[in-house]
Structure formats: C-alpha cells, structure tokens
Design a protein around this motif. Sequence first.
Motif, PDB file in Angstrom:
ATOM      1  N   ARG A  34      -4.790   2.459   5.135  1.00 13.72           N
ATOM      2  CA  ARG A  34      -4.243   2.898   3.867  1.00 13.72           C
ATOM      3  C   ARG A  34      -4.871   2.068   2.756  1.00 13.72           C
ATOM      4  O   ARG A  34      -5.141   0.895   2.924  1.00 13.72           O
ATOM      5  CB  ARG A  34      -2.732   2.682   3.829  1.00 13.72           C
ATOM      6  N   GLU A  35      -5.020   2.695   1.623  1.00 15.44           N
ATOM      7  CA  GLU A  35      -5.607   1.998   0.477  1.00 15.44           C
ATOM      8  C   GLU A  35      -4.580   1.054  -0.127  1.00 15.44           C
ATOM      9  O   GLU A  35      -3.513   1.489  -0.537  1.00 15.44           O
ATOM     10  CB  GLU A  35      -6.016   3.064  -0.556  1.00 15.44           C
ATOM     11  N   PRO A  36      -4.839  -0.225  -0.167  1.00 19.98           N
ATOM     12  CA  PRO A  36      -3.845  -1.112  -0.780  1.00 19.98           C
ATOM     13  C   PRO A  36      -3.770  -0.884  -2.291  1.00 19.98           C
ATOM     14  O   PRO A  36      -4.778  -0.665  -2.940  1.00 19.98           O
ATOM     15  CB  PRO A  36      -4.342  -2.518  -0.469  1.00 19.98           C
ATOM     16  N   SER A  71       2.091  -4.316   3.093  1.00 17.56           N
ATOM     17  CA  SER A  71       0.970  -4.350   4.040  1.00 17.56           C
ATOM     18  C   SER A  71       1.132  -5.529   4.964  1.00 17.56           C
ATOM     19  O   SER A  71       1.387  -6.636   4.526  1.00 17.56           O
ATOM     20  CB  SER A  71      -0.343  -4.499   3.284  1.00 17.56           C
ATOM     21  N   SER A 112       0.857  -1.187   0.000  1.00 15.98           N
ATOM     22  CA  SER A 112       0.000   0.000   0.000  1.00 15.98           C
ATOM     23  C   SER A 112       0.886   1.226   0.000  1.00 15.98           C
ATOM     24  O   SER A 112       2.068   1.174   0.318  1.00 15.98           O
ATOM     25  CB  SER A 112      -0.919  -0.014   1.214  1.00 15.98           C
TER      26      SER A 112
END
Lengths: 244, 300
Positions: free
Chosen positions: B201-203, B193, B183
């Motif tokens: 957090r957005e992967p 991650s 991410s």
Amino acid sequence: MSKTEYVSPEGLRLDGRRPMEMRQLRAEIGTVSRANGSAVFEMGNTKVIAAVYGPREVQNRSQLINDHALVRCEYSMANFSTGDRMRKPKGDRRSTEISLVIRQTMEACILTHLMPRSQIDIFVQVLQADGGTRSACINAATLALADAGIPMRDIVTSCSAGYLNSTPLLDLNYIEDSAGGPDVTVGILPKLDKVTLLQMDAKLPVDIFENVMGLAIEGCKAIANYIREVLLENTKQLEYRRGL
Amino acid sequence: MGLPNASGDLSTEVEVDAFRRLFPLRFFEKHLLESIRPDARPLGRARDTTIALGAVASANGSALAKIGSTTMLAAIKMEVMTPSMETPDEGCIAIDFHMPPICSPIVRPGRPAEAAPVVAKQLSDTILSSGMINLKELSLVSGKAAWMAYLDIYCLDADGALFDAALLAAVAAFSHLEIPVVSLNDDGKIVLSEGQGLSDREPVNKEKRKVNLGSIPFSLTCILHKNHILADPTSEEESIMETFVTVVLDSSSQLVSLYKPGGPVLAYTSAIQDCIALTRQRVKELRKILEEAISGMEVD
C-alpha cells in the motif's frame, strides 16, 4: 486459525524468558514528596506509582470507626497506560474491583487497631500497563506503606502465574494474559507464610492448579526478598543522612 | 519538607516547626525581610528544573518535567479522525490535565481537585493560541482524515507552580512527538503501517516525522506579597499568599498570556513589569534546559 506458540520448543517465551523466570523488577521509595509514603514499582514494562496518606483525620465523619483505622484505596490507570488510549480510566468496573481487592489485601496486614478513629489512604496510579498490574499495585502499596511508617504484620507481595502450551508460566505479560489461558494471582505474607489474596479465572484441573499456585508463591517470595533489600537500602540511606 | 537537622537541638527544632504551622505568614515574613525564602532561594530564583523525554514508551511523544518537587508526566497519543466541515485540512489537539489523588493530600478521590480544570483550561488556551503547532501539519487527506493528538498531563506530585510545570511538560512532549507512518487501505480507511515493505500500500506519509514547532511558550508564576515578588512558589507559599501572576512568553520574548486571577494584593503596573522581566530570564533558562534534553535524546 494457527495456534500461537507462547512457549517455543526450545522453552523460550515470546519475550525471551524461561517459563519460571520473572520479569525485571525495579523499585524506588519516596518518589512523591507530598505523600507520607510513596513508591514506584516496575515489573518489566508495567509501571505503577503508589502513594499513602495517613494516618490522618477521617474526611467523612460518618465513616469514622471508633476502634480501628479506616483504610481506603483507589486504583486508576493513566489514559496512555495501555496500547489504545482509554476513555474512562477510573470508575469503571475493573478499576472498582481492583480497588476493592487491593484495599482488602492491605487491610489484612495493617495493624489498624493501633490507629483508631483515623484514615489511611492508599492511592495507586498505573503509568504503564503490560500485564500483572494488580500484583505490581500490591507490591507498590506495600513499599509505600513501609515508607509511611504504618505498622504492619508483614509485607504483602503478589505475583501472577498462568498455564499455556501445557507449561506453567510465571509473571504473565499482557500478550500471555490475553491468550485466554488461566491466570492465577496470589498475594502472600512471606514471613508468616500465609495466603491473603488468591484469584483465578478460566478452567484448570486441580493438580495443575496446585503447580501453578506453587509457582506463583515462589515468585512472591522472590519479590519479597527484593522488597526487603530495597527497604534495607532505604533505611541505610536514612541513617546516613542523619549522620549516624 | 527539609531533612532533619542532625546536630540541632531537638527542642528548637520542634519550636520552629510548630511556629511554621501555627503562624505561617509571620514565618515567611521573617524570611522575606532578609530577602530569602525558607528553602534558601533568593526571591527571584526558580527551583531546579529537569526534563526527561520519552518517559512513556507506548506513547507517540512523552516527557517528564520536574520543577523542584512538582512532577508532571505528559504523553501524546495520536489517533486518526475525520476533520470538521469548517476546517477540512486541519487536525485537532485535545489537552487534558489530571490531578490524581497521589499528587497531594488535599485531593480527595471521587472529587476532582479545584485546581485541575483551571489549569487544564489555561493550558489549552495557551498552547492553542501560542501558535506552537500549526494544525495544518496534522492533516493527512484533506477533508477525509486528519490527526487528533490527545495530550494527557498527569500531576504526580503537586508542590506549587502547577501551570509552569504542566506547560513545560506539554512543550517537551510535543518536541519529542513523532507522527507515525500510516497508509490508506482498500476500504479507503487509514491504517497504521507495520513497517516498510510489508505491504504494497502507498504510505500516506513517508516516514515518522517530528512536528515543526513554531515559537515555544514558557511561563513563570510569581507571587505578590506586600512589595515583594516571589518567583516559582511552592505549595506552602501558594496557600499562604494567594495573589499570583502567571506570565507566558514565547522564545522570541513576545507576550503570549498574562493571568492574574484576583487576589488580595493589587498590583501596580511596575510590579507586572517586574514579573515580566523575571519571566524573560526564566525563559532563557528553560530554553537551555529543553534544548539540552532534546539534544541528549538525539545522541541515541
């Protein structure tokens, strides 16, 4: 900064072992067909392959010794053996130091005077490293030398021990080793009950050191029993194949 | 080396061994007249091959391949890097072949084996040109981040046909490869991650995924001697008869690579055709073995 607990209040370590418990051992002889003797030795997640070539003709004439054999050793780690990929797996200082240590340890127990003007090469390759690589290498080298039929005074076994959270711990893995506590590596000749290798770093009071060293020697003796079993089983297999 | 013959007369045994060492070519030719080789294989047959996936637990993809006694351990580690300017949405593969001194009595420590850089270059060329891996799949953020796959192949036992075993191990390791989840953190850097739901957090990529493999290359090395063709040589055969031909075919039987680096025997095109035919058969065997290994892993 919180202090990591390496030994929980119930007396369990990070990987669920008791303080005096060793990791699982596994050994196999004769894995490299091209070598005169070879062995794979695993202590938990640490996996090491050793190959012995010799006694054979000395490759570098200037190093020839007239009354006993020349013993050479090389230790190298595979690129993928540790968590992050290593850039320089051999030729760096740590590898050179461990090569020297293994060579001197094995030289002490090989009967070199029986093979003058010849060379014995011990090569050790670490495939997976999770602490205790030095010990695993020495144990693997012992098995490989026995497989090659090289005369020795006694087998050499090695084990490490440490002291964390006021507890002596046997057979440290990588996390415990990098915790910053003392790390004692012992190599013994079990039948003769003699110490051939002893290395320690970090500070330790002398009385606690005696405890920790005693623990490591117990570990060495346990490994020696296992190695003898493996060698006995191997000899039985050879006898069986010969039809005796 | 064969196991000792339990019932044989010791003096004949010593003579055969001595003859094998002193006159290796004549020893082999006596066998070739009967269309057989010292290890009882017919001329066109390769040795027993096995593949074990996931041999190295700490690597993203790994495999152990054995052809007879030749053993190769391949492991792939993925690292994030910035792609080059010319190819902003392509990753990179770095292939390295090592022959540590344990594998063979002729490798000296401190001096790399003669065969090692040759096989490394051959492997690199074959894998990159075969189109097995689409480098665009290894891209993360176009122009900023892409995967660098480090493929390390270690020879643990060198008993002939090094390139075949190395290619097989490399291909098996790629089929076992799982790209880890990463991410983008606040500094705009890519981090691994730890697991799902731990960070908000957005992967960048949703889940561990396998790499899509295009056509998979398989190879066979053959030795040419007078008018015989021997498939899959051992190191003893390789050292005596020095002309070898390596043919690489992909799974749709298209020719990927052909390699004949000189040698005392000059080959007619018919000999090359025969090598290609042998390779075609071998590709079928290897595909089956690889598919069995992969499906064996999926059961877990």
